[in-house]
Design a protein around this motif. Structure first.
Motif, mmCIF file in Angstrom:
data_model
loop_
_atom_site.group_PDB
_atom_site.id
_atom_site.type_symbol
_atom_site.label_atom_id
_atom_site.label_comp_id
_atom_site.label_asym_id
_atom_site.label_seq_id
_atom_site.Cartn_x
_atom_site.Cartn_y
_atom_site.Cartn_z
ATOM 1 N N GLU A 23 24.713 24.059 70.494
ATOM 2 C CA GLU A 23 25.060 25.245 71.278
ATOM 3 C C GLU A 23 25.521 24.823 72.668
ATOM 4 O O GLU A 23 24.918 23.948 73.299
ATOM 5 C CB GLU A 23 23.860 26.188 71.416
ATOM 6 C CG GLU A 23 23.502 26.928 70.148
ATOM 7 C CD GLU A 23 22.502 26.208 69.284
ATOM 8 O OE1 GLU A 23 22.024 26.801 68.309
ATOM 9 O OE2 GLU A 23 22.199 25.031 69.581
ATOM 10 N N CYS A 24 26.563 25.481 73.144
ATOM 11 C CA CYS A 24 27.073 25.159 74.471
ATOM 12 C C CYS A 24 27.925 26.325 74.967
ATOM 13 O O CYS A 24 28.946 26.643 74.355
ATOM 14 C CB CYS A 24 27.893 23.861 74.433
ATOM 15 S SG CYS A 24 28.453 23.309 76.057
ATOM 16 N N PHE A 25 27.496 26.969 76.049
ATOM 17 C CA PHE A 25 28.271 28.079 76.615
ATOM 18 C C PHE A 25 27.821 28.329 78.050
ATOM 19 O O PHE A 25 26.780 27.828 78.500
ATOM 20 C CB PHE A 25 28.121 29.356 75.778
ATOM 21 C CG PHE A 25 26.700 29.804 75.558
ATOM 22 C CD1 PHE A 25 26.026 30.567 76.500
ATOM 23 C CD2 PHE A 25 26.033 29.462 74.393
ATOM 24 C CE1 PHE A 25 24.717 30.975 76.298
ATOM 25 C CE2 PHE A 25 24.725 29.870 74.174
ATOM 26 C CZ PHE A 25 24.069 30.629 75.134
ATOM 27 N N ILE A 26 28.609 29.130 78.767
ATOM 28 C CA ILE A 26 28.347 29.445 80.169
ATOM 29 C C ILE A 26 28.344 30.965 80.343
ATOM 30 O O ILE A 26 29.222 31.665 79.842
ATOM 31 C CB ILE A 26 29.421 28.825 81.089
ATOM 32 C CG1 ILE A 26 29.430 27.295 80.952
ATOM 33 C CG2 ILE A 26 29.190 29.219 82.543
ATOM 34 C CD1 ILE A 26 30.603 26.619 81.654
ATOM 35 N N LEU A 27 27.346 31.482 81.072
ATOM 36 C CA LEU A 27 27.246 32.897 81.398
ATOM 37 C C LEU A 27 27.077 33.068 82.907
ATOM 38 O O LEU A 27 26.458 32.217 83.565
ATOM 39 C CB LEU A 27 26.049 33.540 80.699
ATOM 40 C CG LEU A 27 26.062 33.580 79.168
ATOM 41 C CD1 LEU A 27 24.682 34.005 78.654
ATOM 42 C CD2 LEU A 27 27.132 34.536 78.664
ATOM 43 N N LEU B 124 28.838 26.925 68.583
ATOM 44 C CA LEU B 124 28.734 25.494 68.267
ATOM 45 C C LEU B 124 30.131 24.884 68.260
ATOM 46 O O LEU B 124 30.686 24.595 67.195
ATOM 47 C CB LEU B 124 28.059 25.282 66.910
ATOM 48 C CG LEU B 124 26.656 25.840 66.705
ATOM 49 C CD1 LEU B 124 26.246 25.715 65.250
ATOM 50 C CD2 LEU B 124 25.654 25.133 67.595
ATOM 51 N N PRO B 125 30.758 24.681 69.406
ATOM 52 C CA PRO B 125 32.141 24.172 69.434
ATOM 53 C C PRO B 125 32.291 22.782 68.824
ATOM 54 O O PRO B 125 33.374 22.404 68.377
ATOM 55 C CB PRO B 125 32.489 24.165 70.925
ATOM 56 C CG PRO B 125 31.171 24.126 71.634
ATOM 57 C CD PRO B 125 30.221 24.899 70.771
ATOM 58 N N LYS B 126 31.201 22.046 68.778
ATOM 59 C CA LYS B 126 31.206 20.708 68.178
ATOM 60 C C LYS B 126 31.643 20.745 66.719
ATOM 61 O O LYS B 126 32.256 19.789 66.213
ATOM 62 C CB LYS B 126 29.791 20.130 68.302
ATOM 63 C CG LYS B 126 29.496 18.876 67.518
ATOM 64 C CD LYS B 126 28.043 18.504 67.729
ATOM 65 C CE LYS B 126 27.622 17.322 66.876
ATOM 66 N NZ LYS B 126 26.199 16.970 67.101
ATOM 67 N N TYR B 127 31.352 21.857 66.026
ATOM 68 C CA TYR B 127 31.673 21.967 64.605
ATOM 69 C C TYR B 127 32.891 22.850 64.344
ATOM 70 O O TYR B 127 33.157 23.201 63.202
ATOM 71 C CB TYR B 127 30.466 22.520 63.845
ATOM 72 C CG TYR B 127 29.264 21.612 63.869
ATOM 73 C CD1 TYR B 127 29.276 20.400 63.192
ATOM 74 C CD2 TYR B 127 28.121 21.957 64.583
ATOM 75 C CE1 TYR B 127 28.175 19.556 63.223
ATOM 76 C CE2 TYR B 127 27.012 21.123 64.614
ATOM 77 C CZ TYR B 127 27.048 19.919 63.932
ATOM 78 O OH TYR B 127 25.953 19.086 63.958
ATOM 79 N N GLN B 128 33.598 23.205 65.385
ATOM 80 C CA GLN B 128 34.791 24.022 65.212
ATOM 81 C C GLN B 128 36.025 23.127 65.336
ATOM 82 O O GLN B 128 36.419 22.723 66.417
ATOM 83 C CB GLN B 128 34.855 25.148 66.251
ATOM 84 C CG GLN B 128 35.967 26.151 65.949
ATOM 85 C CD GLN B 128 36.100 27.220 67.015
ATOM 86 O OE1 GLN B 128 35.797 27.014 68.187
ATOM 87 N NE2 GLN B 128 36.583 28.390 66.610
ATOM 88 N N TRP B 129 36.649 22.852 64.208
ATOM 89 C CA TRP B 129 37.797 21.955 64.167
ATOM 90 C C TRP B 129 39.124 22.704 64.242
ATOM 91 O O TRP B 129 40.165 22.115 64.517
ATOM 92 C CB TRP B 129 37.759 21.128 62.886
ATOM 93 C CG TRP B 129 36.518 20.304 62.780
ATOM 94 C CD1 TRP B 129 35.358 20.629 62.143
ATOM 95 C CD2 TRP B 129 36.282 19.025 63.379
ATOM 96 N NE1 TRP B 129 34.419 19.638 62.288
ATOM 97 C CE2 TRP B 129 34.966 18.627 63.038
ATOM 98 C CE3 TRP B 129 37.053 18.163 64.162
ATOM 99 C CZ2 TRP B 129 34.409 17.430 63.457
ATOM 100 C CZ3 TRP B 129 36.506 16.957 64.579
ATOM 101 C CH2 TRP B 129 35.194 16.606 64.227
#
Length: 488
Positions: A264-268, A152-157
């Motif tokens: 959630e956001c990622f690439i595989l 969850l990069p949106k919540y990672q500051w």
């Protein structure tokens, strides 16, 4: 050598293990580090026991190797460097101290796993910002201390998120609390006046949690941690987008996170999609891999307590406007795997067998931080090296995780191999070493150096190593905490 009778007096005879089978279990892991058997395995029950063990180790200068997660281990950081080491297993410190929904924070001990904390948080209407498919036996604190990237990069500051505060005993045996927990008053006294241990910075102008994170147990032993949680969505709509090229997915990812549209956001790549979703056999693995596009972007749009459907609908419309301008379109499935199945899978620990060992039995990870402009060149370098080594670029798993609000990327290459096959093992080990060197030359930042490659990585920054070694002498003057790891 540590005093056996005094160790038994601290934790009880049943929690000190000298049996060869137990020592063999901690003498190796799924990595290429040398196998070294510890002197014994000890399992403390309370934080005070941990302090007494460290103090006892200092008297005899006995190395301690802290372990919080269950097997299998992958990175060599839990394997002793010296033969007279004592492995300190923290699995009995299993208390979930509290889960606080109004303040979105939880406090736990190091033995608590993702499989235990996820349902406890969900019961309070919260969720964890967790890594991609952790093992069922993975310690939550262990994962955060290793700075594993979260989905969850949106919540990672900050790169340290979701860590809030922590309590530990340094290698000197001194107790310490970081961030808001440092004071004034004890943690329990702070609770009485409504305080929670959520702000990570301090005490003073220092941020000593950064000294402990990524240290692989070389500074001390953490006995509790508070971590920031997020609200559980009321509505979630997952999507996938496949592509033969990576660039369109990176560009879309940048927009999605910059505009704070997705959770959630990622690439595989197709190899890792098959490794995760193939459940039965190698034939099943190959079938899924062949059906998948080269790259798959997964993201989720979520709504919460107030007008959740309206929020989701509005954001889907805005995302559709972006994808149409880019000439691409999202879907609800890719290669026979639905977006809903992906969402369900990544919101819990990995089912056994663990996805990295499922296809061949072992996996070597090459992981680093990078930026958008350099990423594709680094992937090309890795593919070229894999082909030239005989491993094959098509067999390399790839995972790209935007981190810290999408400002940079965690890039991870997974080399699957059969540990019983000497040729495969040697090839994966040599490829890992050569790729690490050449990727550093291409601008890859190895912020988490493990195993045999750690020295090669840290030797490139003598100034930082010198400073870290000075800190080590302050907080662990007798070098009892996991010596031989990182740059110590």
């Amino acid at each position: 050598m540590i005093d056996k009778q005094k160790l038994i007096k601290i934790v009880g005879a049943g929690n000190v293990d000298y049996e060869q089978a137990a020592l063999d279990d901690y003498s190796r892991d799924v990595s290429f580090v040398n196998q070294i058997r510890p002197a014994c395995v000890v399992k403390p029950k309370k934080a005070g026991d941990v302090q007494k063990i460290i103090q006892l180790a200092n008297k005899s200068e006995t190395p301690l190797v802290p372990v919080s997660s269950g097997a299998p281990h992958f990175r060599g950081d839990t394997v002793p460097t010296l033969g007279d080491s004592v492995v300190v297993v923290l699995c009995r410190l299993k208390e979930i101290v509290f889960v606080d929904r109004p303040r979105r924070v939880a406090m736990i001990e190091p033995g608590v796993t993702f499989g235990e904390l996820i349902p406890a948080a969900r019961k309070e209407g919260l969720r964890l910002n967790m890594p991609l498919l952790p093992r069922e036996s993975k310690s939550v604190i262990g994962s955060i201390l290793e700075r594993e990237p979260v989905i969850l990069p949106k919540y990672q500051w900050d790169v340290s998120d979701p860590l809030a505060c922590l309590g530990l005993y340094f290698g000197s045996g001194d107790e310490f609390r970081t961030g808001q927990a440092a004071g004034p008053g004890t943690v329990k006294q702070q609770w009485k006046v409504g305080g929670v241990q959520k702000a990570p910075y301090g005490p003073g102008i220092g941020s000593l949690h950064r000294l402990v994170q990524g240290a692989q147990g070389t500074m001390g032993i953490v006995t509790w941690m508070s971590l920031r949680c997020e609200l559980l969505p009321a509505v979630e709509e997952p999507f996938v987008l496949g592509s033969t090229g990576l660039e369109p997915l990176l560009e879309l990812t940048s927009w999605l996170i910059r505009l704070r549209m997705v959770n959630e956001c990622f690439i595989l790549n197709n190899t890792n999609m098959a490794a995760i979703f193939a459940k039965k056999s190698h034939k099943d693995f190959q079938k899924i891999k062949d059906a998948m596009p080269a790259w798959t972007l997964f993201y989720t749009v979520a709504g919460y307590d107030y007008f959740p459907e309206e929020r989701v609908s509005s954001q889907i419309k805005d995302i559709t406007d972006i994808t149409q301008r880019m000439g691409i379109s999202a879907a609800k499935s890719v290669g026979g795997v639905s977006a809903n199945e992906i969402l369900k899978t990544v919101q819990k620990p990995c089912e056994e067998p663990y996805w990295k060992t499922r296809s061949k039995g072992a996996c070597e990870d090459i992981m680093f931080l990078s930026i958008h402009d350099k990423l594709e060149g680094q992937i090309d370098t890795m593919n070229d090296l894999a082909d030239r080594s005989g491993y094959g670029a098509s067999n390399v798993g790839a995972y790209i995780q935007p981190v810290v609000q999408g400002t940079s990327y965690h890039c991870e290459f997974n080399l699957f191999y059969d540990p019983e096959n000497t040729i495969e093992s040697d090839r994966a080990q040599k490829l890992s070493s050569s790729a690490t060197k050449q990727l550093m030359d291409k601008g890859a930042f190895f912020s988490r150096p493990y195993g045999d490659n750690a020295r090669m990585i840290t030797n490139r920054d003598a100034a930082t190593v010198s400073v870290l070694q000075k800190f080590k002498k302050i907080f662990d003057p007798n070098n009892v905490m996991n010596p031989g790891k990182v740059c110590y």
